[in-house]
Write a protein that holds these residues in place. Structure first.
Motif, PDB file in Angstrom:
ATOM      1  N   ASP A  23       0.825  -1.217   0.000  1.00  0.00           N
ATOM      2  CA  ASP A  23       0.000   0.000   0.000  1.00  0.00           C
ATOM      3  C   ASP A  23       0.847   1.249   0.000  1.00  0.00           C
ATOM      4  O   ASP A  23       0.371   2.328   0.369  1.00  0.00           O
ATOM      5  CB  ASP A  23      -0.881   0.028   1.267  1.00  0.00           C
ATOM      6  N   VAL A  24       2.089   1.089  -0.361  1.00  0.00           N
ATOM      7  CA  VAL A  24       3.002   2.211  -0.152  1.00  0.00           C
ATOM      8  C   VAL A  24       3.778   2.533  -1.420  1.00  0.00           C
ATOM      9  O   VAL A  24       4.334   1.639  -2.059  1.00  0.00           O
ATOM     10  CB  VAL A  24       4.023   1.870   0.977  1.00  0.00           C
ATOM     11  N   LEU A  25       3.763   3.767  -1.782  1.00  0.00           N
ATOM     12  CA  LEU A  25       4.713   4.244  -2.804  1.00  0.00           C
ATOM     13  C   LEU A  25       5.142   5.637  -2.380  1.00  0.00           C
ATOM     14  O   LEU A  25       4.399   6.602  -2.532  1.00  0.00           O
ATOM     15  CB  LEU A  25       4.059   4.286  -4.193  1.00  0.00           C
ATOM     16  N   VAL A  26       6.311   5.733  -1.803  1.00  0.00           N
ATOM     17  CA  VAL A  26       6.786   7.018  -1.291  1.00  0.00           C
ATOM     18  C   VAL A  26       8.179   7.285  -1.832  1.00  0.00           C
ATOM     19  O   VAL A  26       9.056   6.440  -1.729  1.00  0.00           O
ATOM     20  CB  VAL A  26       6.838   7.017   0.258  1.00  0.00           C
ATOM     21  N   LEU A  27       8.357   8.455  -2.398  1.00  0.00           N
ATOM     22  CA  LEU A  27       9.695   8.886  -2.825  1.00  0.00           C
ATOM     23  C   LEU A  27       9.957  10.225  -2.194  1.00  0.00           C
ATOM     24  O   LEU A  27       9.303  11.199  -2.509  1.00  0.00           O
ATOM     25  CB  LEU A  27       9.763   9.002  -4.351  1.00  0.00           C
ATOM     26  N   GLY A  28      10.882  10.275  -1.253  1.00  0.00           N
ATOM     27  CA  GLY A  28      11.185  11.578  -0.668  1.00  0.00           C
ATOM     28  C   GLY A  28      11.767  11.478   0.715  1.00  0.00           C
ATOM     29  O   GLY A  28      12.351  10.474   1.095  1.00  0.00           O
ATOM     30  N   THR A  29      11.574  12.609   1.430  1.00  0.00           N
ATOM     31  CA  THR A  29      12.073  12.644   2.811  1.00  0.00           C
ATOM     32  C   THR A  29      10.878  12.557   3.751  1.00  0.00           C
ATOM     33  O   THR A  29       9.861  13.211   3.527  1.00  0.00           O
ATOM     34  CB  THR A  29      12.832  13.952   3.070  1.00  0.00           C
ATOM     35  N   VAL A  30      10.988  11.736   4.764  1.00  0.00           N
ATOM     36  CA  VAL A  30       9.861  11.523   5.681  1.00  0.00           C
ATOM     37  C   VAL A  30      10.324  11.675   7.112  1.00  0.00           C
ATOM     38  O   VAL A  30      11.528  11.713   7.394  1.00  0.00           O
ATOM     39  CB  VAL A  30       9.262  10.110   5.504  1.00  0.00           C
ATOM     40  N   VAL A  31       9.378  11.767   8.029  1.00  0.00           N
ATOM     41  CA  VAL A  31       9.723  11.794   9.454  1.00  0.00           C
ATOM     42  C   VAL A  31       9.823  10.370   9.986  1.00  0.00           C
ATOM     43  O   VAL A  31      10.757  10.001  10.682  1.00  0.00           O
ATOM     44  CB  VAL A  31       8.685  12.611  10.251  1.00  0.00           C
ATOM     45  N   ALA A  49       9.754   6.339   8.710  1.00  0.00           N
ATOM     46  CA  ALA A  49       9.849   5.499   7.517  1.00  0.00           C
ATOM     47  C   ALA A  49       8.592   4.647   7.375  1.00  0.00           C
ATOM     48  O   ALA A  49       8.087   4.096   8.355  1.00  0.00           O
ATOM     49  CB  ALA A  49      11.084   4.602   7.602  1.00  0.00           C
ATOM     50  N   PRO A  50       8.043   4.557   6.164  1.00  0.00           N
ATOM     51  CA  PRO A  50       6.854   3.724   5.948  1.00  0.00           C
ATOM     52  C   PRO A  50       7.167   2.236   6.113  1.00  0.00           C
ATOM     53  O   PRO A  50       8.327   1.828   6.084  1.00  0.00           O
ATOM     54  CB  PRO A  50       6.477   4.011   4.489  1.00  0.00           C
ATOM     55  N   GLU A  51       6.093   1.441   6.266  1.00  0.00           N
ATOM     56  CA  GLU A  51       6.266  -0.011   6.411  1.00  0.00           C
ATOM     57  C   GLU A  51       6.434  -0.610   5.024  1.00  0.00           C
ATOM     58  O   GLU A  51       5.492  -1.102   4.426  1.00  0.00           O
ATOM     59  CB  GLU A  51       5.024  -0.611   7.082  1.00  0.00           C
ATOM     60  N   ALA A  52       7.607  -0.538   4.508  1.00  0.00           N
ATOM     61  CA  ALA A  52       7.849  -1.098   3.171  1.00  0.00           C
ATOM     62  C   ALA A  52       9.342  -1.159   2.969  1.00  0.00           C
ATOM     63  O   ALA A  52      10.114  -0.603   3.759  1.00  0.00           O
ATOM     64  CB  ALA A  52       7.200  -0.223   2.113  1.00  0.00           C
ATOM     65  N   SER A  53       9.748  -1.820   1.921  1.00  0.00           N
ATOM     66  CA  SER A  53      11.191  -1.915   1.695  1.00  0.00           C
ATOM     67  C   SER A  53      11.685  -0.714   0.910  1.00  0.00           C
ATOM     68  O   SER A  53      11.024  -0.240  -0.020  1.00  0.00           O
ATOM     69  CB  SER A  53      11.528  -3.216   0.971  1.00  0.00           C
ATOM     70  N   GLU A  54      12.823  -0.265   1.318  1.00  0.00           N
ATOM     71  CA  GLU A  54      13.408   0.908   0.674  1.00  0.00           C
ATOM     72  C   GLU A  54      14.349   0.410  -0.427  1.00  0.00           C
ATOM     73  O   GLU A  54      15.153  -0.486  -0.225  1.00  0.00           O
ATOM     74  CB  GLU A  54      14.172   1.723   1.723  1.00  0.00           C
ATOM     75  N   LEU A  55      14.205   0.983  -1.599  1.00  0.00           N
ATOM     76  CA  LEU A  55      14.863   0.395  -2.762  1.00  0.00           C
ATOM     77  C   LEU A  55      16.222   0.988  -3.137  1.00  0.00           C
ATOM     78  O   LEU A  55      17.040   0.332  -3.730  1.00  0.00           O
ATOM     79  CB  LEU A  55      13.937   0.501  -3.986  1.00  0.00           C
ATOM     80  N   LEU A  56      16.389   2.277  -2.824  1.00  0.00           N
ATOM     81  CA  LEU A  56      17.555   2.935  -3.415  1.00  0.00           C
ATOM     82  C   LEU A  56      18.819   2.826  -2.572  1.00  0.00           C
ATOM     83  O   LEU A  56      19.911   2.861  -3.098  1.00  0.00           O
ATOM     84  CB  LEU A  56      17.249   4.416  -3.683  1.00  0.00           C
ATOM     85  N   GLY A  57      18.601   2.793  -1.262  1.00  0.00           N
ATOM     86  CA  GLY A  57      19.781   2.654  -0.405  1.00  0.00           C
ATOM     87  C   GLY A  57      20.740   3.795  -0.578  1.00  0.00           C
ATOM     88  O   GLY A  57      20.365   4.967  -0.588  1.00  0.00           O
ATOM     89  N   ARG A  58      21.986   3.443  -0.756  1.00  0.00           N
ATOM     90  CA  ARG A  58      23.010   4.480  -0.791  1.00  0.00           C
ATOM     91  C   ARG A  58      23.114   5.158  -2.148  1.00  0.00           C
ATOM     92  O   ARG A  58      23.902   6.074  -2.319  1.00  0.00           O
ATOM     93  CB  ARG A  58      24.350   3.883  -0.397  1.00  0.00           C
ATOM     94  N   TRP A  59      22.284   4.718  -3.081  1.00  0.00           N
ATOM     95  CA  TRP A  59      22.304   5.367  -4.387  1.00  0.00           C
ATOM     96  C   TRP A  59      21.587   6.711  -4.378  1.00  0.00           C
ATOM     97  O   TRP A  59      21.662   7.458  -5.336  1.00  0.00           O
ATOM     98  CB  TRP A  59      21.633   4.469  -5.435  1.00  0.00           C
TER      99      TRP A  59
END
Lengths: 127, 201
Positions: free
Chosen positions: B143-151, B153-163
């Motif tokens: 249920d999550v699609l977030v790209l940006g800066t957040v306070v 972190a959403p319950e989902a896997s983060e894809l970009l990491g250090r990139w």
């Protein structure tokens, strides 16, 4: 004509005049150097009234662009008048603009012939 | 014989010129002096000899508000500088002033704000990631699609990491440069009073 139409017409006319203003000012300087008030009254005499607050910034830009040079000459009232004179670049540009203007209005004139005929008959029956 | 009416008229004119000079700040000082001298000469000539207060007031009214007149002088000058500048500050400065004067200018300002906003956001994310890696990223989940800066972190896997940092930095710069190029083009195309060959249609 409704008030709304009249306003649209005035807006369009203002835009059209604005587009021609530079050419009109260059043309006003063709025969002789003139200062601001002289340019205003010259154009007024040709039925081409220019807003005073519009003319001076435009003249400044023409000067910055190298189309005119200016000279301060003492007026009779004791304060100097800034006279504007076309440079050779300004003259050349004015000629080119004038040529394009004439070509454009010639095309437009033939395009508008049927409209002019119709509007003449309409005006007779217009309230 | 000059009387107090003459003085009143001259005072009105001096007042107008003071506001005009204020509005012209930023332009070269000799240019400002020339402009002020010319407008003074115009107003004095219109006011008559001896200067009449009513005539002076009318002349001032015809010229329009001093701040508006100054703005017109400055717009021409700023747009000219902006045409040769890549600085977002110079470009947006010119565009914002243009926006106050015309609808097209307003549209261009919106484009600039959007473009620089996106670029700035990307650069900000790129800078923030090394400091708060948990708060910056691209999270994709059921249920999550977030790209940006957040306070949080959403319950989902983060894809970009250090990139995030290099990608954000590059894309941010690209966004800023592209926005600058677009603004320069719009300014050159629409931003002057220079009459162009009229286009039908």
């Amino acid at each position: 004509m409704s008030r709304h139409d009249e306003e649209s017409l005035l807006r369009w006319e203002a835009q059209m005049r604005k587009g021609c203003l530079e050419l009109a000012v260059l043309a006003a300087l063709w025969d002789q150097a003139r200062y601001g008030l002289e340019i205003l009254s010259f154009l007024e005499g040709e039925d081409l009234e220019v807003g005073e607050g519009t003319l001076y910034p435009l003249l400044n830009r023409l000067r910055r662009d190298g189309l005119v040079t200016t000279d301060w000459i003492e007026g009779d009232l004791g304060h100097p008048r800034r006279y504007y004179e076309l440079t050779s670049v300004g003259r050349a540009l004015a000629r080119s603009m004038s040529g394009r203007w004439r070509a454009f209005t010639d095309s437009l004139r033939s395009l508008l012939t049927p409209l002019m005929k119709e509007s003449l008959t309409e005006e007779k029956t217009d309230v | 014989m000059y009387d107090s009416r003459h003085d009143t008229a001259v005072a009105k004119i001096q007042n107008y010129l003071a506001i005009l000079r204020l509005g012209l700040r930023g332009l070269p000082s000799d240019e400002v002096d020339d402009i002020a001298r010319e407008i003074r000469s115009h107003l004095l000539e219109r006011a008559g000899d001896p200067a009449d207060p009513a005539a002076a007031a009318e002349a001032i009214a015809s010229l329009g508000r001093a701040s508006d007149l100054a703005a017109r002088y400055r717009t021409e000058a700023r747009l000219e500088e902006a045409r040769t500048s890549y600085s977002p500050v110079a470009l947006m400065g010119a565009v914002i002033q243009w926006a106050a004067m015309s609808l097209i200018g307003f549209g261009v300002a919106l484009i600039g704000l959007f473009g620089y906003g996106v670029g700035g956001g990307l650069l900000f994310a790129a800078a923030l990631d090394p400091i708060f890696p948990d708060r910056v990223g691209l999270w994709v989940g059921p249920d999550v699609l977030v790209l940006g800066t957040v306070v949080n972190a959403p319950e989902a896997s983060e894809l970009l990491g250090r990139w995030i940092t290099p990608i954000g930095f590059v894309l941010g710069l690209v966004a800023v440069v592209v926005t600058s190029k677009i603004l320069r083009w719009l300014i050159a195309r629409f931003g002057t009073f220079r009459s162009r060959v009229p286009e039908v249609g």
